[in-house]
Design a protein around this motif. Structure first.
Motif, PDB file in Angstrom:
ATOM      1  N   GLU A  45       0.833  -1.206   0.000  1.00  0.00           N
ATOM      2  CA  GLU A  45       0.000   0.000   0.000  1.00  0.00           C
ATOM      3  C   GLU A  45       0.867   1.256   0.000  1.00  0.00           C
ATOM      4  OE1 GLU A  45      -3.338   2.167   2.815  1.00  0.00           O
ATOM      5  OE2 GLU A  45      -3.052   0.015   3.012  1.00  0.00           O
ATOM      6  N   LYS A  46       1.941   1.249   0.780  1.00  0.00           N
ATOM      7  CA  LYS A  46       2.837   2.414   0.835  1.00  0.00           C
ATOM      8  C   LYS A  46       3.505   2.645  -0.513  1.00  0.00           C
ATOM      9  CE  LYS A  46       3.641   1.817   5.749  1.00  0.00           C
ATOM     10  NZ  LYS A  46       4.526   1.296   6.766  1.00  0.00           N
ATOM     11  N   ILE A  47       3.930   1.561  -1.159  1.00  0.00           N
ATOM     12  CA  ILE A  47       4.568   1.687  -2.477  1.00  0.00           C
ATOM     13  C   ILE A  47       3.557   2.216  -3.500  1.00  0.00           C
ATOM     14  CG2 ILE A  47       5.576   0.394  -4.397  1.00  0.00           C
ATOM     15  CD1 ILE A  47       6.878  -1.438  -2.241  1.00  0.00           C
ATOM     16  N   GLU A  48       2.339   1.705  -3.447  1.00  0.00           N
ATOM     17  CA  GLU A  48       1.313   2.175  -4.391  1.00  0.00           C
ATOM     18  C   GLU A  48       0.993   3.652  -4.181  1.00  0.00           C
ATOM     19  OE1 GLU A  48      -1.722  -0.785  -3.769  1.00  0.00           O
ATOM     20  OE2 GLU A  48      -0.859  -2.111  -5.305  1.00  0.00           O
ATOM     21  N   CYS A 101      23.164   2.488  -9.682  1.00  0.00           N
ATOM     22  CA  CYS A 101      21.739   2.270  -9.436  1.00  0.00           C
ATOM     23  C   CYS A 101      21.305   3.030  -8.197  1.00  0.00           C
ATOM     24  CB  CYS A 101      21.466   0.792  -9.190  1.00  0.00           C
ATOM     25  SG  CYS A 101      21.836  -0.233 -10.590  1.00  0.00           S
ATOM     26  N   TYR A 102      20.079   3.461  -8.215  1.00  0.00           N
ATOM     27  CA  TYR A 102      19.485   4.013  -7.006  1.00  0.00           C
ATOM     28  C   TYR A 102      18.016   3.636  -6.995  1.00  0.00           C
ATOM     29  CZ  TYR A 102      17.705   7.822  -9.947  1.00  0.00           C
ATOM     30  OH  TYR A 102      17.071   8.546 -10.918  1.00  0.00           O
ATOM     31  N   CYS A 103      17.408   3.730  -5.843  1.00  0.00           N
ATOM     32  CA  CYS A 103      16.000   3.389  -5.677  1.00  0.00           C
ATOM     33  C   CYS A 103      15.163   4.644  -5.867  1.00  0.00           C
ATOM     34  CB  CYS A 103      15.785   2.793  -4.286  1.00  0.00           C
ATOM     35  SG  CYS A 103      14.053   2.473  -3.895  1.00  0.00           S
ATOM     36  N   ALA A 104      14.207   4.597  -6.783  1.00  0.00           N
ATOM     37  CA  ALA A 104      13.348   5.755  -7.033  1.00  0.00           C
ATOM     38  C   ALA A 104      12.516   6.098  -5.801  1.00  0.00           C
ATOM     39  CB  ALA A 104      12.439   5.475  -8.228  1.00  0.00           C
ATOM     40  N   ILE A 105      12.134   5.082  -5.024  1.00  0.00           N
ATOM     41  CA  ILE A 105      11.354   5.337  -3.803  1.00  0.00           C
ATOM     42  C   ILE A 105      12.210   6.092  -2.794  1.00  0.00           C
ATOM     43  CG2 ILE A 105      10.128   4.268  -1.871  1.00  0.00           C
ATOM     44  CD1 ILE A 105       9.575   1.857  -3.758  1.00  0.00           C
ATOM     45  N   THR A 114       7.822  11.901   0.251  1.00  0.00           N
ATOM     46  CA  THR A 114       7.155  10.828   0.980  1.00  0.00           C
ATOM     47  C   THR A 114       7.945  10.546   2.248  1.00  0.00           C
ATOM     48  OG1 THR A 114       6.429   8.511   0.912  1.00  0.00           O
ATOM     49  CG2 THR A 114       8.390   9.064  -0.359  1.00  0.00           C
ATOM     50  N   ASP A 115       7.293   9.913   3.226  1.00  0.00           N
ATOM     51  CA  ASP A 115       8.040   9.512   4.421  1.00  0.00           C
ATOM     52  C   ASP A 115       8.379   8.018   4.390  1.00  0.00           C
ATOM     53  OD1 ASP A 115       5.535   8.453   4.851  1.00  0.00           O
ATOM     54  OD2 ASP A 115       5.247   9.363   6.823  1.00  0.00           O
ATOM     55  N   PHE A 116       8.024   7.345   3.299  1.00  0.00           N
ATOM     56  CA  PHE A 116       8.360   5.924   3.141  1.00  0.00           C
ATOM     57  C   PHE A 116       9.712   5.826   2.452  1.00  0.00           C
ATOM     58  CE2 PHE A 116       7.938   1.851   0.680  1.00  0.00           C
ATOM     59  CZ  PHE A 116       8.054   1.014   1.779  1.00  0.00           C
TER      60      PHE A 116
END
Length: 195
Positions: A45-48, A101-105, A114-116
Motif C-alpha cells: 500500500e505504501k509503495i502504491e 543504481c538508485y531506488c526511485a522510492i 514521501t516519508d516511506f
C-alpha cells in the motif's frame, strides 16, 4: 545464535564486517538476482501511494511490468517480493549519470516527497529476516556482488549490526537494538565473541 526478545540473531550479523561501497558495486544488489526484494504486506500500500510520485523516474520496461502485474508478486519460494524487469532488475531501480543504481522510492523520500524510505528488506540488506511464527531469524546474507562492501567493512572494522543500526531500529525498535548492543558487549567480556 543470540536471542533478543522473539528475535534470534546469527553470530555472523555480530562478527562479519560490512560497509556498502557504491563506487565499487554501483548498486548491483538492486539489479542482480532472480527475484525481487522481499516485502511486508503493508508495504505494498505504501509503495502504491508513492508510485505516482516516482512514475516518471521508472524505465518504460518497469512501467509496463507494473501495469501488467502490479508492484509485487509471489516468487517461487512463496515470498511476496517487488516486481522485476528481465528476470532480475527491481522495477524501482533507476540509474544516475555515473551508471550507479538508485531506488526511485528512496530518492523521493530524500527529496521530501514521501516519508516511506523503501522496503525494510532493502534497508536491512545484507541482513535477511525470516519469520518462523513464534520467532524471527536474523541472518547475514553473503553475496559476491557485495565483495567490495565486505572488504571496506573489514578495513573500517564495522560489524554488520552496527552498519545496519538505523534499519534494525526501524524493524525491531530502539529498545531491541539497545538490548542487542548490551548483549554483544556481554558476549565480548565473556570471550564468546571477538569482534
Amino acid at each position: 545464535m543470540l536471542q533478543i526478545q522473539d528475535v534470534v540473531v546469527s553470530f555472523d550479523v555480530l562478527k562479519e564486517k560490512f560497509l556498502c561501497d557504491l563506487s565499487a558495486c554501483h548498486g548491483a544488489c538492486c539489479i542482480e538476482g532472480d527475484a525481487g526484494a522481499p516485502l511486508e504486506l503493508d508495504e505494498i500500500e505504501k509503495i502504491e501511494e508513492v508510485l505516482p510520485l516516482i512514475w516518471e523516474e521508472l524505465s518504460p520496461e518497469a512501467q509496463a511490468i507494473i501495469d501488467k502485474q502490479g508492484v509485487a508478486y509471489v516468487d517461487q519460494e512463496g515470498d511476496l517480493v517487488t516486481s522485476i524487469v528481465n528476470g532480475k532488475d527491481c522495477v524501482f531501480t533507476c540509474h544516475d549519470d555515473r551508471g550507479c543504481c538508485y531506488c526511485a522510492i528512496e530518492k523521493a523520500c530524500r527529496e521530501g516527497k514521501t516519508d516511506f524510505l523503501k522496503p525494510v528488506s532493502c534497508h536491512l540488506y545484507p541482513i535477511r529476516v525470516k519469520d518462523f511464527g513464534e520467532f524471527k531469524g536474523v541472518n547475514y546474507h553473503r553475496w559476491d556482488v557485495c565483495k567490495a562492501a565486505m572488504l571496506l567493512g573489514q578495513k573500517e572494522n564495522l560489524p554488520v549490526y552496527k552498519f545496519l543500526k538505523e534499519p534494525l531500529i526501524r524493524k525491531f525498535g530502539a529498545d531491541w537494538y539497545a538490548e542487542l548492543e548490551t548483549s554483544v558487549e556481554e558476549l565480548k567480556k565473556q570471550n564468546y565473541l571477538n569482534v
